[in-house]
Motif scaffolding. Structure first.
Motif, short mmCIF file in Angstrom:
data_model
loop_
_atom_site.label_atom_id
_atom_site.label_comp_id
_atom_site.label_asym_id
_atom_site.label_seq_id
_atom_site.Cartn_x
_atom_site.Cartn_y
_atom_site.Cartn_z
N GLY A 157 0.84 -1.12 -0.15
CA GLY A 157 0.17 -0.23 -0.02
C GLY A 157 0.88 1.22 0.01
O GLY A 157 0.11 2.41 0.11
N LYS A 158 2.12 1.25 -0.11
CA LYS A 158 2.89 2.65 -0.25
C LYS A 158 3.50 2.70 -1.44
O LYS A 158 4.51 1.90 -1.86
N GLY A 159 3.03 3.85 -2.13
CA GLY A 159 3.71 4.15 -3.44
C GLY A 159 4.62 5.26 -3.24
O GLY A 159 5.11 5.68 -2.25
N LEU A 160 4.61 5.99 -4.25
CA LEU A 160 5.57 7.30 -4.43
C LEU A 160 4.95 8.33 -3.76
O LEU A 160 5.57 9.15 -2.89
N HIS A 161 3.52 8.54 -4.22
CA HIS A 161 2.80 9.51 -3.54
C HIS A 161 1.81 8.87 -2.62
O HIS A 161 1.99 9.74 -1.37
N ILE A 162 1.15 8.25 -2.90
CA ILE A 162 0.55 7.56 -1.79
C ILE A 162 1.23 6.69 -1.06
O ILE A 162 1.85 5.71 -1.33
N HIS B 200 5.66 6.84 4.61
CA HIS B 200 6.29 5.67 4.80
C HIS B 200 7.74 5.74 4.49
O HIS B 200 8.56 5.34 5.31
N TRP B 201 8.01 6.06 3.28
CA TRP B 201 9.32 6.20 2.65
C TRP B 201 9.99 7.39 3.08
O TRP B 201 11.34 7.23 3.08
N ASP B 202 9.36 8.27 3.46
CA ASP B 202 9.85 9.71 4.00
C ASP B 202 11.46 10.13 3.29
O ASP B 202 12.52 10.23 3.69
N ILE B 203 11.28 10.17 1.89
CA ILE B 203 12.41 10.34 0.93
C ILE B 203 13.17 11.47 1.11
O ILE B 203 14.27 11.67 0.82
N LYS B 204 12.51 12.66 1.57
CA LYS B 204 13.11 13.81 1.89
C LYS B 204 14.00 13.96 3.17
O LYS B 204 14.82 14.87 3.08
N ASN B 205 13.74 12.87 4.07
CA ASN B 205 14.43 12.94 5.21
C ASN B 205 15.99 12.35 5.01
O ASN B 205 15.93 10.92 4.91
N PRO B 206 17.02 12.96 5.42
CA PRO B 206 18.19 12.28 5.26
C PRO B 206 18.45 11.08 6.31
O PRO B 206 19.16 10.34 5.96
N GLU B 207 17.48 10.91 7.15
CA GLU B 207 17.41 9.73 8.22
C GLU B 207 16.26 8.94 7.82
O GLU B 207 15.80 8.19 8.56
N LEU C 228 9.86 12.10 -8.05
CA LEU C 228 10.59 11.25 -8.69
C LEU C 228 11.88 11.67 -8.73
O LEU C 228 13.03 10.99 -8.65
N GLU C 229 12.11 13.18 -8.88
CA GLU C 229 13.38 13.70 -8.96
C GLU C 229 14.29 13.56 -7.55
O GLU C 229 15.42 13.34 -7.67
N THR C 230 13.44 13.70 -6.48
CA THR C 230 14.01 13.49 -5.21
C THR C 230 14.45 12.09 -5.04
O THR C 230 15.42 11.67 -4.49
N TRP C 231 13.73 11.19 -5.41
CA TRP C 231 13.83 9.66 -5.37
C TRP C 231 15.35 9.56 -6.14
O TRP C 231 16.40 8.96 -5.27
N ILE C 232 15.25 10.19 -7.29
CA ILE C 232 16.48 9.68 -8.24
C ILE C 232 17.67 10.46 -7.73
O ILE C 232 18.69 9.72 -7.46
N THR C 233 17.62 11.44 -7.02
CA THR C 233 18.97 12.07 -6.58
C THR C 233 19.33 11.34 -5.40
O THR C 233 20.34 11.24 -5.07
N THR C 234 18.09 10.88 -4.54
CA THR C 234 18.54 10.12 -3.28
C THR C 234 19.38 8.88 -3.61
O THR C 234 20.23 8.68 -3.00
N LEU C 235 18.87 8.38 -4.63
CA LEU C 235 19.39 7.00 -5.04
C LEU C 235 20.63 7.23 -5.63
O LEU C 235 21.87 6.27 -5.42
N LYS C 236 20.87 8.10 -6.56
CA LYS C 236 22.05 8.50 -7.30
C LYS C 236 23.11 8.54 -6.19
O LYS C 236 24.22 8.26 -6.36
N ALA C 237 22.68 9.45 -5.25
CA ALA C 237 23.92 9.75 -4.15
C ALA C 237 24.54 8.31 -3.80
O ALA C 237 25.74 8.68 -3.11
N SER C 238 23.93 7.38 -3.66
CA SER C 238 24.58 6.07 -3.00
C SER C 238 25.54 5.45 -4.20
O SER C 238 26.32 4.67 -3.86
N GLY C 239 25.57 6.08 -5.41
CA GLY C 239 26.26 5.61 -6.44
C GLY C 239 25.88 4.15 -7.25
O GLY C 239 26.48 3.85 -8.06
N ALA C 240 24.60 3.65 -6.81
CA ALA C 240 24.04 2.86 -7.52
C ALA C 240 23.43 2.83 -8.69
O ALA C 240 22.97 4.17 -9.14
N GLN C 241 23.52 1.86 -9.60
CA GLN C 241 22.66 1.85 -10.77
C GLN C 241 21.26 1.85 -10.48
O GLN C 241 20.88 1.17 -9.46
N ILE C 242 20.07 2.64 -11.31
CA ILE C 242 18.92 2.47 -10.73
C ILE C 242 18.20 1.83 -11.94
O ILE C 242 18.08 2.17 -13.28
#
Length: 181
Positions: A53-58, A62-69, A112-126
Motif C-alpha cells: 500500500g505504499k507508493g511514491l505519492h500514496i 512511509h518512505w520519507d524520501i526527503k528525510n536524510p534519516e 521522482l526527482e527527489t527519489w532519483i537524487t537520493t538513490l544516485k547519491a549512493s552510487g548505485a545503478q537505478i
C-alpha cells in the motif's frame, strides 16, 4: 535482467542490490519473494525493502524520501547496493487518475526527482519497474489498468527526461498481462 556495473561509484559489494517496492514486492508470492532467490542462484544478493500500500505519492510518509534519516537512506547505508530496483507507482493510480492534472504531474515529477537524487547519491545503478498490468474494474466501470497506464506514461516521460544513464525504466506489462490483479 542483469544489472551492469558500468558507472557504479559506490563503496559496496558490486554483487549486492536493493529492491524497493509496494505490495507487488511485499511477501513470499511477490516479486520481492521470488527475485532474491533468482539473484542468489546467480551469485548475487538482493535485499528487499517493500511495504503493501505504499507508493511514491500514496504512502510517501512511509518512505520519507526527503528525510536524510529516512527509511530509504537507512537501507542504502545498510545494504550499500551497486544497483537499486524500484517497483513503485501502482498505488498512485487513483491519485494520478486520468493523467491530465498539470499540478499533480508537477508534484509527481518533483517526487521522482527527489527519489532519483537520493538513490544516485549512493552510487548505485537505478532500474525502475513501472506498474504491472491490472485486470480489476471499479464499480463505476473504470478499468484500473487505464489509471496505471497514466502512471506508466508519467514515469516513462519524467524518468526519461533525466538523461541517458541516470535510470533505466522498464515496462512490466508484457510480463504481467497474464497474471491476475
Amino acid at each position: 535482467l542483469t544489472p551492469s556495473l558500468d558507472g557504479y561509484t559506490g563503496d559496496g559489494d558490486p554483487r549486492v542490490g536493493l529492491l524497493i517496492g509496494d505490495s507487488q514486492s511485499d511477501g513470499n508470492g511477490t516479486l520481492g519473494g521470488y527475485l532474491p532467490k533468482e539473484f542468489t542462484a546467480a551469485g548475487l544478493t538482493l535485499e528487499v525493502e517493500a511495504k503493501y500500500g505504499k507508493g511514491l505519492h500514496i504512502g510517501r510518509e512511509h518512505w520519507d524520501i526527503k528525510n536524510p534519516e529516512g527509511r530509504i537512506q537507512k537501507a542504502l547505508a545498510r545494504v550499500k547496493p551497486s544497483f537499486v530496483i524500484v517497483e513503485l507507482g501502482g498505488n498512485d493510480s487513483y491519485w494520478v487518475g486520468n493523467g491530465s492534472s498539470a499540478s499533480k504531474k508537477a508534484t509527481y515529477k518533483k517526487t521522482l526527482e527527489t527519489w532519483i537524487t537520493t538513490l544516485k547519491a549512493s552510487g548505485a545503478q537505478i532500474l525502475w519497474f513501472g506498474p504491472s498490468n491490472a485486470t480489476a474494474v471499479s464499480d463505476q466501470g473504470v478499468a484500473y489498468d487505464s489509471l496505471r497506464q497514466n502512471v506508466r506514461n508519467w514515469q516513462r516521460e519524467i524518468l526519461g527526461s533525466l538523461g541517458t544513464g541516470t535510470v533505466q525504466w522498464f515496462d512490466t506489462v508484457p510480463y504481467t498481462k497474464e497474471l491476475a490483479m
